[in-house]
Design an enzyme around this catalytic site. Structure first.
Site, PDB file in Angstrom:
ATOM      1  N   HIS A 123      34.785  41.110  44.416  1.00 51.13           N
ATOM      2  CA  HIS A 123      35.398  40.844  43.082  1.00 51.13           C
ATOM      3  C   HIS A 123      34.687  40.756  41.978  1.00 51.13           C
ATOM      4  O   HIS A 123      34.556  41.668  40.925  1.00 51.13           O
ATOM      5  CB  HIS A 123      36.220  39.522  42.891  1.00 51.13           C
ATOM      6  CG  HIS A 123      37.001  39.438  41.653  1.00 51.13           C
ATOM      7  ND1 HIS A 123      38.371  39.693  41.725  1.00 51.13           N
ATOM      8  CD2 HIS A 123      36.955  38.993  40.519  1.00 51.13           C
ATOM      9  CE1 HIS A 123      38.865  39.390  40.465  1.00 51.13           C
ATOM     10  NE2 HIS A 123      37.868  38.942  39.677  1.00 51.13           N
ATOM     11  N   GLU A 124      33.515  39.793  41.657  1.00 52.46           N
ATOM     12  CA  GLU A 124      32.358  39.892  40.555  1.00 52.46           C
ATOM     13  C   GLU A 124      31.699  40.989  40.590  1.00 52.46           C
ATOM     14  O   GLU A 124      31.235  41.346  39.551  1.00 52.46           O
ATOM     15  CB  GLU A 124      31.659  38.403  40.883  1.00 52.46           C
ATOM     16  CG  GLU A 124      32.649  37.320  40.797  1.00 52.46           C
ATOM     17  CD  GLU A 124      33.558  37.092  39.583  1.00 52.46           C
ATOM     18  OE1 GLU A 124      33.208  37.624  38.616  1.00 52.46           O
ATOM     19  OE2 GLU A 124      34.627  36.557  39.929  1.00 52.46           O
ATOM     20  N   HIS A 176      33.303  43.582  38.503  1.00 51.76           N
ATOM     21  CA  HIS A 176      33.205  43.172  37.111  1.00 51.76           C
ATOM     22  C   HIS A 176      31.652  43.826  36.802  1.00 51.76           C
ATOM     23  O   HIS A 176      31.704  44.490  35.537  1.00 51.76           O
ATOM     24  CB  HIS A 176      33.355  41.827  36.872  1.00 51.76           C
ATOM     25  CG  HIS A 176      34.864  41.431  36.754  1.00 51.76           C
ATOM     26  ND1 HIS A 176      35.602  41.796  35.978  1.00 51.76           N
ATOM     27  CD2 HIS A 176      35.439  40.285  37.147  1.00 51.76           C
ATOM     28  CE1 HIS A 176      36.797  41.209  36.033  1.00 51.76           C
ATOM     29  NE2 HIS A 176      36.554  40.262  36.952  1.00 51.76           N
ATOM     30  N   HIS A 194      31.626  47.617  36.307  1.00 52.93           N
ATOM     31  CA  HIS A 194      32.297  47.989  35.086  1.00 52.93           C
ATOM     32  C   HIS A 194      30.992  47.862  33.917  1.00 52.93           C
ATOM     33  O   HIS A 194      31.321  48.639  32.956  1.00 52.93           O
ATOM     34  CB  HIS A 194      33.426  46.917  34.757  1.00 52.93           C
ATOM     35  CG  HIS A 194      34.390  47.591  33.737  1.00 52.93           C
ATOM     36  ND1 HIS A 194      35.589  46.589  33.341  1.00 52.93           N
ATOM     37  CD2 HIS A 194      34.555  48.703  33.128  1.00 52.93           C
ATOM     38  CE1 HIS A 194      36.354  47.594  32.678  1.00 52.93           C
ATOM     39  NE2 HIS A 194      35.826  48.682  32.577  1.00 52.93           N
TER      40      HIS A 194
END
Length: 706
Positions: free
Chosen positions: A486-487, A490, A493
């Site tokens: 999940h992190e 990010h 991104h």
């Protein structure tokens, strides 16, 4: 981390504040090893002075206001002279979450009102806004990205009070300064209260039911505190296994109540008043700016557009998932009564314990069975390998890059063609100075300067994963692997950012779009072909057996409906506070229980409270925005369905995802970007299918045209 680096200089007069000069480190990364506590305040104050100097230079420019002489100078100063405040603020406030101490907490209390006042001075300066308004009305032909920057800048000033009269501006200053202090105090109280709880066990019988990994972690926690025996804290790697495996119901209750009554006690860390003030201050800010509620203010710049759309999403999810969630909870209760007797009444501190028993009964799957296959270094290889397989990027650890704690690893990231792409920091384990949870942040954003140089980002992920012990390395749960993914989503991104302006790059997107890249990556956690790349037993080297992977797939939706409603309940609580139109003076405990009751299954305990530890909506960026997790989950399921159809490692699909979403930041409306990748707007059908919920659903509400 601070440093006593006097040895690097013959005398103190030679030493310069590291923030005042080029860092002279690999890729100009932060020289954590050279920064002292006193450097922060000095740099803050000098940064404020430089900002004011820049303001005067801009507003006193005799030339006609243009896009280039009003906006470009603030986004792209050629010598970097005016970025000092952002430079020091980024380091200080990142470390305030990841590696704080009493000195930093005290300085934060001192600087927060000064920084808020300065931000107000900049945003409420009539001369600067008048120039910007003229540019907004009359400007040269702009590129699409320039148009977005201009509109964002103009709206940013308006939403910060630029159109208010002087009395209104003065009131706004007072409100925002108090709100920033209340949020800071909220966070500091929560960290202190979490750290204060220690369940010290000296009788091995108190460990009944705990697997070896949990016992070793508890023993390690005791050693770190110079105690004999074992220690359970409220850190997830210790608390989670204890609640799942401990046969001591009385101790489970003690830990559960400690966690769920944080910041409710009659002491200096009580957050009731803080929460009331935060809610009221934000409501008053919104109403001062012409909005009925704070939620109306926030949602004007979100994909959801309005309160009605958010509640419609919640209603759809409750309607679809609640019948399933009731069946899930009833199945757990049946098993508990079968094990303990017909008169047994299950309590909240029993849910994790008995749901685990049910999972074992139905799927013969336990997270401890998976831990040996998720040794941290292997997981790192797997996650990096996934990024390489999808996007062609590679990671190389560089010990020359300074870090702020020995737990932190720093990597150089290289693109498919071998060119330098980013710096990536990974901070894995819990410690006293780190707040709970997991998050991604940046120490340097991405932008393209006037000379055409693409300044590359320095991104960081901070987590609280299982620590190594003397007996074994860090062995993660599948849930922790998914947290890492999940992190890391990010981080991708941020690392793939490729825009002209820093304020539009990377994760600088609308809040209900920012979770798409992160939640998208979680999908890989249970994919067989991904697990086969790294899930090897840490002792034998054997790959995870196919039959174990089959059990993961079969159990994938275990308690998924309950989990969905739990997220929805948090969203309902968030919206209840921030749709208030009148001053909030109600009892927080009673208000909370009423606010989320439609998504709650079963009886609520009278004295537990989520609000006073709900950092996302009280001290983070999710106020009136917690729904974003469910909104983005619809997007991530829909997006991953494309990969499932075209191949989960399909590089052409991945490149399209990178080009149309990951690299574009906030340069266009998020739905435009999503449609360009997907070819159509999303519906929640892919999410329902993934979760095994059979119900036809409407698409996401239409986004308002900007």
């Amino acid at each position: 981390m601070t440093s006593n680096d006097t040895g690097a200089y013959k005398n103190e007069k030679e030493r310069k504040n590291p923030f005042f000069e080029p860092y002279h480190t690999p890729h100009d990364t932060v020289p954590f090893d050279r920064i002292r506590m006193e450097d922060y305040e000095e740099a803050f104050m000098e940064g404020i002075r430089r900002d004011k100097e820049y303001l005067e230079k801009t507003v006193n420019n005799p030339a006609r206001p243009t896009f280039d002489n009003t906006l470009i100078t603030s986004e792209d100063d050629p010598d970097g002279y005016y970025d000092l405040l952002e430079r020091v603020s980024t380091v200080f406030f990142n470390l305030l979450s990841a590696e704080t101490n009493d000195e930093m907490d005290a300085l934060a209390q001192k600087m927060q009102p000064i920084l808020t006042q300065h931000a107000n001075d900049m945003r409420l300066d009539k001369r600067l806004f008048d120039r910007l308004r003229k540019v907004h009305r009359h400007h040269r032909r702009l590129t699409p990205e320039e148009k977005v920057l201009l509109e964002n800048s103009y709206q940013g000033f308006v939403r910060s009070g630029a159109l208010l009269d002087e009395a209104g501006k003065d009131r706004l200053r007072a409100l925002t300064e108090e709100a920033s202090l209340c949020s800071l105090q909220f966070s500091q109280n929560l960290l202190k209260e979490r750290n204060a709880f220690v369940l010290h066990l000296t009788d091995e019988n108190d460990l009944a039911g705990l697997p070896d990994s949990a016992r070793e972690a508890a023993a390690q926690a005791a050693r770190e505190r110079n105690l004999d025996g074992w220690v359970i804290t409220l850190d997830a790697p210790l608390m989670g296994p204890f609640m799942k495996y401990s046969e001591r119901r009385d101790l489970r209750r003690q830990v559960y109540m400690a966690y769920n009554t944080l910041c409710t006690h009659d002491n200096s860390e009580n957050n009731y008043t803080n929460c009331q003030r935060i809610v009221n201050l934000r409501r008053e800010v919104a109403q001062l700016l012409g909005f009925k509620t704070y939620a109306d203010y926030v949602l004007k710049r979100r994909m959801a557009s309005n309160v009605k759309s958010v509640y419609r999403l919640f209603d759809d999810l409750i309607s679809a998932y609640k019948p399933y969630a009731k069946k899930e909870i009833e199945a757990v209760k049946r098993l508990a009564r079968k094990m303990e007797g017909r008169s047994f009444k299950m309590q909240p501190w029993d849910l994790s314990y008995y749901s685990h028993k049910l999972q074992m009964q139905e799927y013969d799957l336990d997270s401890e069975m998976l831990r040996p296959y998720f040794e941290l270094s292997r997981v790192i290889d797997g996650v990096f390998g996934l990024a390489h397989r999808l996007y062609g990027i590679t990671f190389k650890e560089n010990a020359e890059i300074p870090v702020y704690h020995p737990d932190v690893k720093a990597y150089e990231v290289f693109d498919r063609d071998g060119s330098y792409l980013a710096v990536f920091y990974a901070d894995f384990h819990p410690r006293k100075g780190k707040r709970g949870g997991a998050w991604m942040t940046e120490y340097q954003g991405q932008w393209i300067d006037r000379k055409g140089v693409n300044v590359r980002p320095h991104v960081s992920v901070v987590m609280n994963l299982t620590k190594p012990t003397p007996e074994r390395p860090a062995l993660l749960t599948l849930g922790e692997v998914e947290t890492f993914l999940h992190e890391f989503g990010h981080a991708l991104h941020g690392m793939f950012a490729n825009t002209r302006f820093g304020s539009l790059s990377g994760t600088n997107v609308w809040w209900d779009f920012v979770e798409l890249p992160s939640q998208f990556m979680e999908n890989y956690g249970a994919e067989r072909d991904f697990l086969r790349t790294f899930a090897f037993h840490y002792q034998t080297g054997e790959p995870m057996p196919d039959e174990l992977i089959d059990r993961i797939h079969k159990s994938r939706n275990f308690m998924v409906a309950y989990g969905c409603l739990r997220q929805v309940s948090f969203g309902l609580l968030d919206m209840a506070y921030y749709t208030l139109r009148k001053p909030f003076d109600a009892d927080i405990l009673a208000f909370e229980k009423e606010a989320w009751k439609e998504a709650i299954i079963g009886e609520q305990l009278a004295d537990t409270c989520m609000t006073v530890q709900f950092s996302h909506i009280m001290a983070g960026g999710y106020a009136a925005g917690y729904y974003s997790y469910k909104w983005a989950e619809v997007l991530d399921a829909d997006a991953f369905s494309v990969f499932k159809k075209e191949g989960i490692f399909n590089q052409q699909t991945a490149q399209r995802f990178r080009d149309e979403i990951l690299s574009r930041g906030g340069t266009e409306h998020p739905m435009v970007l999503y449609r360009r990748f997907r070819g159509s707007e999303p519906t929640i059908d892919a999410l329902l299918k993934r979760n095994g919920v059979k119900r036809h659903s409407r698409p996401l509400p239409k986004a308002r045209k900007e």
